[in-house]
Write a protein that holds these residues in place. Structure first.
Motif, PDB file in Angstrom:
ATOM      1  N   LEU A   1       0.263  11.669  10.431  1.00  0.00           N
ATOM      2  CA  LEU A   1       1.358  11.606  11.413  1.00  0.00           C
ATOM      3  C   LEU A   1       2.625  11.023  10.792  1.00  0.00           C
ATOM      4  CD1 LEU A   1      -0.374   9.901  14.497  1.00  0.00           C
ATOM      5  CD2 LEU A   1      -0.138  12.337  14.039  1.00  0.00           C
ATOM      6  N   THR A   2       3.745  11.442  11.369  1.00  0.00           N
ATOM      7  CA  THR A   2       4.989  10.733  11.076  1.00  0.00           C
ATOM      8  C   THR A   2       5.466  10.151  12.400  1.00  0.00           C
ATOM      9  OG1 THR A   2       5.512  12.348   9.369  1.00  0.00           O
ATOM     10  CG2 THR A   2       7.319  10.948  10.090  1.00  0.00           C
ATOM     11  N   VAL A   3       5.533   8.831  12.460  1.00  0.00           N
ATOM     12  CA  VAL A   3       5.965   8.169  13.690  1.00  0.00           C
ATOM     13  C   VAL A   3       7.191   7.330  13.350  1.00  0.00           C
ATOM     14  CG1 VAL A   3       5.239   6.686  15.602  1.00  0.00           C
ATOM     15  CG2 VAL A   3       3.515   8.011  14.350  1.00  0.00           C
ATOM     16  N   GLN A   4       8.288   7.654  13.988  1.00  0.00           N
ATOM     17  CA  GLN A   4       9.572   6.969  13.704  1.00  0.00           C
ATOM     18  C   GLN A   4       9.812   6.879  12.185  1.00  0.00           C
ATOM     19  OE1 GLN A   4       9.481   3.230  15.914  1.00  0.00           O
ATOM     20  NE2 GLN A   4       8.453   4.342  17.551  1.00  0.00           N
ATOM     21  N   ASP A   5       9.660   8.006  11.538  1.00  0.00           N
ATOM     22  CA  ASP A   5       9.877   8.116  10.083  1.00  0.00           C
ATOM     23  C   ASP A   5       8.825   7.417   9.224  1.00  0.00           C
ATOM     24  OD1 ASP A   5      12.104   9.668  10.457  1.00  0.00           O
ATOM     25  OD2 ASP A   5      13.476   7.945  10.479  1.00  0.00           O
ATOM     26  N   ILE A   6       7.832   6.818   9.835  1.00  0.00           N
ATOM     27  CA  ILE A   6       6.773   6.157   9.055  1.00  0.00           C
ATOM     28  C   ILE A   6       5.572   7.108   8.985  1.00  0.00           C
ATOM     29  CG2 ILE A   6       5.202   4.168   8.927  1.00  0.00           C
ATOM     30  CD1 ILE A   6       8.154   3.361   8.698  1.00  0.00           C
ATOM     31  N   GLU A   7       5.062   7.302   7.768  1.00  0.00           N
ATOM     32  CA  GLU A   7       3.911   8.200   7.605  1.00  0.00           C
ATOM     33  C   GLU A   7       2.630   7.397   7.646  1.00  0.00           C
ATOM     34  OE1 GLU A   7       4.390  10.561   4.084  1.00  0.00           O
ATOM     35  OE2 GLU A   7       6.092  11.642   4.961  1.00  0.00           O
ATOM     36  N   LEU A   8       1.664   7.891   8.424  1.00  0.00           N
ATOM     37  CA  LEU A   8       0.359   7.234   8.425  1.00  0.00           C
ATOM     38  C   LEU A   8      -0.756   8.230   8.697  1.00  0.00           C
ATOM     39  CD1 LEU A   8       0.091   6.770  11.779  1.00  0.00           C
ATOM     40  CD2 LEU A   8       1.537   4.845  11.179  1.00  0.00           C
ATOM     41  N   ASP A   9      -1.960   7.854   8.296  1.00  0.00           N
ATOM     42  CA  ASP A   9      -3.135   8.708   8.511  1.00  0.00           C
ATOM     43  C   ASP A   9      -4.032   8.051   9.543  1.00  0.00           C
ATOM     44  OD1 ASP A   9      -2.353  10.611   6.683  1.00  0.00           O
ATOM     45  OD2 ASP A   9      -3.351   9.597   5.002  1.00  0.00           O
ATOM     46  N   LEU A  10      -4.476   8.866  10.485  1.00  0.00           N
ATOM     47  CA  LEU A  10      -5.325   8.368  11.558  1.00  0.00           C
ATOM     48  C   LEU A  10      -6.638   9.128  11.495  1.00  0.00           C
ATOM     49  CD1 LEU A  10      -4.502   6.335  13.742  1.00  0.00           C
ATOM     50  CD2 LEU A  10      -3.972   8.240  15.239  1.00  0.00           C
ATOM     51  N   SER A  11      -7.770   8.398  11.441  1.00  0.00           N
ATOM     52  CA  SER A  11      -9.061   9.102  11.427  1.00  0.00           C
ATOM     53  C   SER A  11     -10.004   8.447  12.421  1.00  0.00           C
ATOM     54  CB  SER A  11      -9.660   9.053  10.021  1.00  0.00           C
ATOM     55  OG  SER A  11      -9.835   7.714   9.648  1.00  0.00           O
ATOM     56  N   THR A  12     -11.112   9.139  12.680  1.00  0.00           N
ATOM     57  CA  THR A  12     -12.080   8.622  13.647  1.00  0.00           C
ATOM     58  C   THR A  12     -13.232   7.973  12.896  1.00  0.00           C
ATOM     59  OG1 THR A  12     -11.568  10.624  14.868  1.00  0.00           O
ATOM     60  CG2 THR A  12     -13.358   9.272  15.735  1.00  0.00           C
TER      61      THR A  12
ATOM     62  N   PRO B   1       0.818  -1.211   0.000  1.00  0.00           N
ATOM     63  CA  PRO B   1       0.000   0.000   0.000  1.00  0.00           C
ATOM     64  C   PRO B   1       0.851   1.259   0.000  1.00  0.00           C
ATOM     65  CG  PRO B   1      -0.652  -1.508   1.762  1.00  0.00           C
ATOM     66  CD  PRO B   1       0.634  -2.015   1.213  1.00  0.00           C
ATOM     67  N   VAL B   2       0.369   2.272  -0.698  1.00  0.00           N
ATOM     68  CA  VAL B   2       1.072   3.548  -0.742  1.00  0.00           C
ATOM     69  C   VAL B   2       0.804   4.299   0.562  1.00  0.00           C
ATOM     70  CG1 VAL B   2       1.278   5.732  -1.988  1.00  0.00           C
ATOM     71  CG2 VAL B   2       0.820   3.631  -3.247  1.00  0.00           C
ATOM     72  N   ASP B   3      -0.466   4.290   0.987  1.00  0.00           N
ATOM     73  CA  ASP B   3      -0.836   4.993   2.221  1.00  0.00           C
ATOM     74  C   ASP B   3      -1.178   3.972   3.299  1.00  0.00           C
ATOM     75  OD1 ASP B   3      -0.859   7.441   0.779  1.00  0.00           O
ATOM     76  OD2 ASP B   3      -2.861   6.924   0.048  1.00  0.00           O
ATOM     77  N   VAL B   4      -0.893   4.368   4.548  1.00  0.00           N
ATOM     78  CA  VAL B   4      -1.324   3.528   5.655  1.00  0.00           C
ATOM     79  C   VAL B   4      -2.456   4.270   6.357  1.00  0.00           C
ATOM     80  CG1 VAL B   4      -0.618   2.342   7.757  1.00  0.00           C
ATOM     81  CG2 VAL B   4       1.030   2.660   5.887  1.00  0.00           C
TER      82      VAL B   4
END
Ligand code: CTP
Length: 414
Positions: A86-97, A49-52
């Motif tokens: 977010l960028t967490v430990q260089d990993i990009e991810l999207d967080l939604s509700t 996947p391109v996006d997480v």
């Protein structure tokens, strides 16, 4: 079905361990987490996947604060719809509700309410995008598939979740085409019917949103197929009646080289091959094109306006140059690819590959040295020298010098 191993394999170890750590934080806060949407679809089809995309059951803001508070994490973007990048430990991810959505009218942006995981999956476009993977305790890795997404992935079908899907959000018409051609999938029969009925609702979608979907299509490896499919389904003409792919445009699309950085412009050029002078402004407005893309549209029409002269058997190369000089390169190239008259196509290509790179050896200073007065006369003389170069009447700096002196004398004498 538990797909934890597949998720780890597709996301990679580093991303997977970040997700594990976020899920521990979420669990302390009593928040449930799920991987959702395209991330699940891609993981199940063996694509990385391109996006997480991760969904939290509630209190996403508190969760984000807690993640950032632990260090080595930052917020890149927060949206009004409760989504954090977010960028967490260089990993990009999207967080939604998790949310429920209602549409006040076709094409409106949805009104969003807090919802359950089931609500969130039920608001989505297609079954293959409406699955989730649990990141919670004992259910870690379990696949949630309430709408039959796995079956549709196996059968190769794009299927909407309900009959109003395209009416609520007609961008899904373009999304359906993108997913179908990207994966080599079919539109499920009822979905195909609904898509056709949904075409008029494309008019409810704002120019920016329509253009954005075109941009996404133009950036796909199978963009040409997608554009062709969109034309065949009547989607292009539903966006604007002057847009279409006819046989000539199809040739242009097929010929568009995949790795060409200007491929998006070439594809744009190919769908505006049939538009007239009167359509330019309304096409630019319908897609709210930026200045560069607007130029592609305008210049395609200009090239067509000049093609009659380009058919002339005896046209001089300098005339070809003058007819095309200053027009957008992608516009000319898309016209060359779509052109049915081989003489015109050859001249468009001659200009692109050769004539436009031709330069004079002399410059303005050289001309003033031989007595040409400073001012417009210099530019006019340079144009004449360039025309002579293009037509092969001069081939060296000496030739140019001789011609310049002669022209200067003629002018002086006259
Ligand atoms: N979505 C939707 N309706 C839309 C846009 C998006 O239901 N009009 C949902 C889909 O579930 C989609 C998710 O939101 O999977 C994320 O959308 P997007 O990022 O546009 O697509 P991805 O699925 O991530 O796919 P890709 O980027 O590969 O196109």
């Amino acid at each position: 079905m538990n797909v934890s191993d597949r998720l780890e394999e597709r996301l990679g170890g580093a991303t997977f361990s970040v997700i594990r750590s976020i899920s521990r934080t979420a669990s302390c806060l009593g928040v449930e987490l799920y991987v959702v949407g395209g991330t699940v679809r891609d993981a199940l089809t063996g694509k990385s996947p391109v996006d997480v995309d991760i969904m939290a059951s509630r209190e996403t803001e508190r969760l984000v604060e807690s993640i950032v508070g632990q260090g080595n994490a930052s917020v890149r973007k927060a949206s009004e719809f409760g989504t954090w990048s977010l960028t967490v430990q260089d990993i990009e991810l999207d967080l939604s509700t998790a949310r429920r959505e209602t549409y006040d009218r076709p094409g409106a942006l949805p009104t969003v309410f807090p919802g359950t995981i089931d609500d969130d999956l039920a608001r989505r476009d297609f079954t293959i995008n409406a699955m989730a993977i649990s990141l919670n305790g004992v259910s870690w890795g379990d696949l949630l598939d309430p709408h039959g997404g796995v079956k549709d992935l196996e059968r190769g079908l794009i299927r909407v979740l309900h009959d109003r899907s395209f009416v609520d959000d007609a961008t899904r018409v373009l999304r359906a085409i993108r997913y179908a051609c990207r994966q080599g999938f079919q539109l499920e029969a009822r979905t195909s019917e609904l898509l056709e009925q949904g075409l008029p609702y494309l008019s409810t979608i704002s120019p920016d949103r329509v253009r954005h979907e075109f941009e996404r299509i133009f950036n796909e490896p199978r963009a040409a197929k997608m554009v062709e499919f969109a034309g065949r389904l009547g989607v292009l003409s539903a966006v604007h009646p002057a847009l279409r792919v006819d046989t000539t445009s199809l040739r242009a699309i097929d010929a568009a080289p995949e790795a060409d950085a200007r491929r998006a412009e070439l594809l744009l050029g190919s769908i505006v091959q049939s538009i007239g002078d009167d359509d330019v402004d309304s096409v630019v407005e319908r897609l709210n094109l930026n200045a560069e893309w607007a130029l592609v549209v305008q210049d395609v029409v200009k090239v067509h306006g000049r093609s009659k002269e380009l058919m002339d058997e005896n046209i001089a190369k300098s005339r070809v140059y003058r007819l095309l000089h200053g027009l957008n390169g992608s516009a000319i190239e898309s016209c060359a690819m779509a052109e049915t008259d081989p003489r015109v196509a050859a001249r468009l290509r001659l200009y692109l590959h050769k004539l436009r790179h031709v330069q004079t050896s002399l410059d303005g200073n050289n001309l003033m040295e031989i007595g040409v007065p400073q001012g417009p006369a210099v530019g006019q003389m340079l144009d004449k020298l360039l025309d002579a170069r293009l037509d092969g009447l001069v081939v060296s700096a000496e030739d140019e010098c001789g011609l310049a002196r002669q022209l200067h004398e003629d002018e002086d004498g006259g």
